[in-house]
Design a protein around this motif. Structure first.
Motif, mmCIF file in Angstrom:
data_model
loop_
_atom_site.group_PDB
_atom_site.id
_atom_site.type_symbol
_atom_site.label_atom_id
_atom_site.label_comp_id
_atom_site.label_asym_id
_atom_site.label_seq_id
_atom_site.Cartn_x
_atom_site.Cartn_y
_atom_site.Cartn_z
ATOM 1 N N THR A 1 -35.579 -11.564 23.078
ATOM 2 C CA THR A 1 -35.834 -10.146 22.836
ATOM 3 C C THR A 1 -34.920 -9.379 23.779
ATOM 4 O O THR A 1 -34.598 -9.861 24.865
ATOM 5 N N VAL A 2 -34.484 -8.231 23.337
ATOM 6 C CA VAL A 2 -33.581 -7.417 24.146
ATOM 7 C C VAL A 2 -34.102 -5.994 24.150
ATOM 8 O O VAL A 2 -34.525 -5.467 23.115
ATOM 9 N N THR A 3 -34.058 -5.374 25.314
ATOM 10 C CA THR A 3 -34.489 -3.991 25.463
ATOM 11 C C THR A 3 -33.314 -3.162 25.970
ATOM 12 O O THR A 3 -32.596 -3.589 26.864
ATOM 13 N N ALA A 4 -33.127 -2.002 25.358
ATOM 14 C CA ALA A 4 -32.086 -1.070 25.803
ATOM 15 C C ALA A 4 -32.709 0.308 25.946
ATOM 16 O O ALA A 4 -33.651 0.662 25.238
ATOM 17 N N ARG A 5 -32.133 1.074 26.852
ATOM 18 C CA ARG A 5 -32.662 2.418 27.141
ATOM 19 C C ARG A 5 -31.573 3.458 26.956
ATOM 20 O O ARG A 5 -30.394 3.176 27.134
ATOM 21 N N ALA A 6 -31.999 4.669 26.630
ATOM 22 C CA ALA A 6 -31.091 5.816 26.510
ATOM 23 C C ALA A 6 -31.818 7.041 27.038
ATOM 24 O O ALA A 6 -33.032 7.010 27.268
ATOM 25 N N VAL B 1 -35.863 6.981 26.035
ATOM 26 C CA VAL B 1 -35.837 6.269 24.755
ATOM 27 C C VAL B 1 -35.668 4.792 25.075
ATOM 28 O O VAL B 1 -34.707 4.385 25.725
ATOM 29 N N VAL B 2 -36.633 3.978 24.642
ATOM 30 C CA VAL B 2 -36.614 2.538 24.902
ATOM 31 C C VAL B 2 -36.729 1.819 23.565
ATOM 32 O O VAL B 2 -37.690 2.031 22.814
ATOM 33 N N VAL B 3 -35.736 0.983 23.275
ATOM 34 C CA VAL B 3 -35.691 0.238 22.019
ATOM 35 C C VAL B 3 -35.728 -1.245 22.345
ATOM 36 O O VAL B 3 -34.986 -1.713 23.212
ATOM 37 N N GLN B 4 -36.592 -1.977 21.639
ATOM 38 C CA GLN B 4 -36.654 -3.430 21.813
ATOM 39 C C GLN B 4 -36.372 -4.093 20.469
ATOM 40 O O GLN B 4 -36.947 -3.697 19.437
ATOM 41 N N LEU B 5 -35.459 -5.089 20.493
ATOM 42 C CA LEU B 5 -35.137 -5.860 19.297
ATOM 43 C C LEU B 5 -35.649 -7.280 19.466
ATOM 44 O O LEU B 5 -35.650 -7.824 20.569
ATOM 45 N N GLY C 1 -34.725 13.271 23.880
ATOM 46 C CA GLY C 1 -33.911 14.045 22.945
ATOM 47 C C GLY C 1 -34.005 15.545 23.147
ATOM 48 O O GLY C 1 -33.531 16.311 22.311
ATOM 49 N N ARG C 2 -34.637 15.961 24.218
ATOM 50 C CA ARG C 2 -34.821 17.390 24.538
ATOM 51 C C ARG C 2 -35.443 18.162 23.359
ATOM 52 O O ARG C 2 -35.122 19.323 23.120
ATOM 53 N N GLY C 3 -36.313 17.472 22.612
ATOM 54 C CA GLY C 3 -37.006 18.139 21.513
ATOM 55 C C GLY C 3 -36.161 18.346 20.272
ATOM 56 O O GLY C 3 -36.603 18.963 19.309
ATOM 57 N N ASP C 4 -34.960 17.827 20.243
ATOM 58 C CA ASP C 4 -34.044 17.984 19.109
ATOM 59 C C ASP C 4 -34.050 16.687 18.296
ATOM 60 O O ASP C 4 -33.623 15.633 18.774
ATOM 61 N N ALA C 5 -34.525 16.757 17.067
ATOM 62 C CA ALA C 5 -34.665 15.566 16.227
ATOM 63 C C ALA C 5 -33.326 14.867 15.993
ATOM 64 O O ALA C 5 -33.246 13.629 15.997
ATOM 65 N N ALA C 6 -32.264 15.634 15.786
ATOM 66 C CA ALA C 6 -30.948 15.034 15.553
ATOM 67 C C ALA C 6 -30.462 14.289 16.789
ATOM 68 O O ALA C 6 -29.929 13.179 16.700
ATOM 69 N N VAL C 7 -30.657 14.884 17.947
ATOM 70 C CA VAL C 7 -30.266 14.235 19.202
ATOM 71 C C VAL C 7 -31.107 12.981 19.423
ATOM 72 O O VAL C 7 -30.591 11.912 19.781
ATOM 73 N N LEU C 8 -32.401 13.086 19.181
ATOM 74 C CA LEU C 8 -33.298 11.953 19.357
ATOM 75 C C LEU C 8 -32.895 10.797 18.441
ATOM 76 O O LEU C 8 -32.824 9.650 18.883
ATOM 77 N N ILE D 1 -31.726 7.009 19.628
ATOM 78 C CA ILE D 1 -32.384 5.786 19.167
ATOM 79 C C ILE D 1 -31.344 4.826 18.596
ATOM 80 O O ILE D 1 -31.343 3.628 18.905
ATOM 81 N N VAL D 2 -30.436 5.355 17.780
ATOM 82 C CA VAL D 2 -29.389 4.523 17.188
ATOM 83 C C VAL D 2 -28.493 3.935 18.276
ATOM 84 O O VAL D 2 -28.144 2.751 18.244
ATOM 85 N N GLU D 3 -28.121 4.741 19.248
ATOM 86 C CA GLU D 3 -27.271 4.256 20.334
ATOM 87 C C GLU D 3 -27.957 3.157 21.137
ATOM 88 O O GLU D 3 -27.331 2.141 21.492
ATOM 89 N N ALA D 4 -29.229 3.340 21.433
ATOM 90 C CA ALA D 4 -29.965 2.321 22.188
ATOM 91 C C ALA D 4 -30.100 1.045 21.357
ATOM 92 O O ALA D 4 -29.941 -0.065 21.887
ATOM 93 N N ALA D 5 -30.370 1.188 20.075
ATOM 94 C CA ALA D 5 -30.486 0.012 19.207
ATOM 95 C C ALA D 5 -29.152 -0.725 19.111
ATOM 96 O O ALA D 5 -29.110 -1.959 19.125
ATOM 97 N N ALA D 6 -28.058 0.008 19.031
ATOM 98 C CA ALA D 6 -26.734 -0.617 18.973
ATOM 99 C C ALA D 6 -26.429 -1.366 20.270
ATOM 100 O O ALA D 6 -25.889 -2.476 20.249
ATOM 101 N N ALA D 7 -26.773 -0.772 21.394
ATOM 102 C CA ALA D 7 -26.565 -1.438 22.684
ATOM 103 C C ALA D 7 -27.395 -2.719 22.760
ATOM 104 O O ALA D 7 -26.915 -3.759 23.231
#
Length: 115
Positions: free
Chosen positions: A30-35, A40-44, A60-67, A71-77
């Motif tokens: 399992t791998v965990t990445a943070r952003a 934002v914490v993503v575990q694969l 994401g500072r309350g911005d859905a697009a930023v959030l 999430i995508v960046e953390a998942a990619a990492a």
């Protein structure tokens, strides 16, 4: 003849044990990445599927697009790290199998050469 068969059986058992260990290690990865500074914490899981997602206050500072981008960046990492770990485990496995008798190790069996 019996000692040759015993040696072959023992070597096969040793190789099977290494293969079983590799399988256990690969399937338990399992791998965990943070952003966003850890908000934002993503575990694969071992297959690269999303196993966990934590969003902490302010993510994401309350911005859905930023959030969503975070999430995508953390998942990619995490996916890159998972690939690296799989490759490392596989390389270790192949090194252990390079001792195959009769010169039929992984290098020769794969068609690789030292030319």
């Amino acid at each position: 003849m019996t000692s040759a068969m015993d040696a072959i059986t023992a070597e096969a058992a040793a190789h099977l044990a290494v293969l079983e260990r590799l399988h256990r290690e690969l399937t338990s990865l399992t791998v965990t990445a943070r952003a966003d500074e850890g908000r934002v914490v993503v575990q694969l899981d071992c297959a690269g599927a999303l196993a966990g997602l934590q969003l902490r206050p302010g993510a994401g500072r309350g911005d859905a697009a930023v959030l969503s981008q975070l999430i995508v960046e953390a998942a990619a990492a995490a996916a890159r790290e998972l690939c690296t770990r799989r490759a490392d485990l596989t390389a270790e496995f192949l090194e252990e199998f390079d001792d195959t008798p009769g010169g039929q190790g992984t290098e020769e069996a794969s068609g690789a050469s030292n030319l």
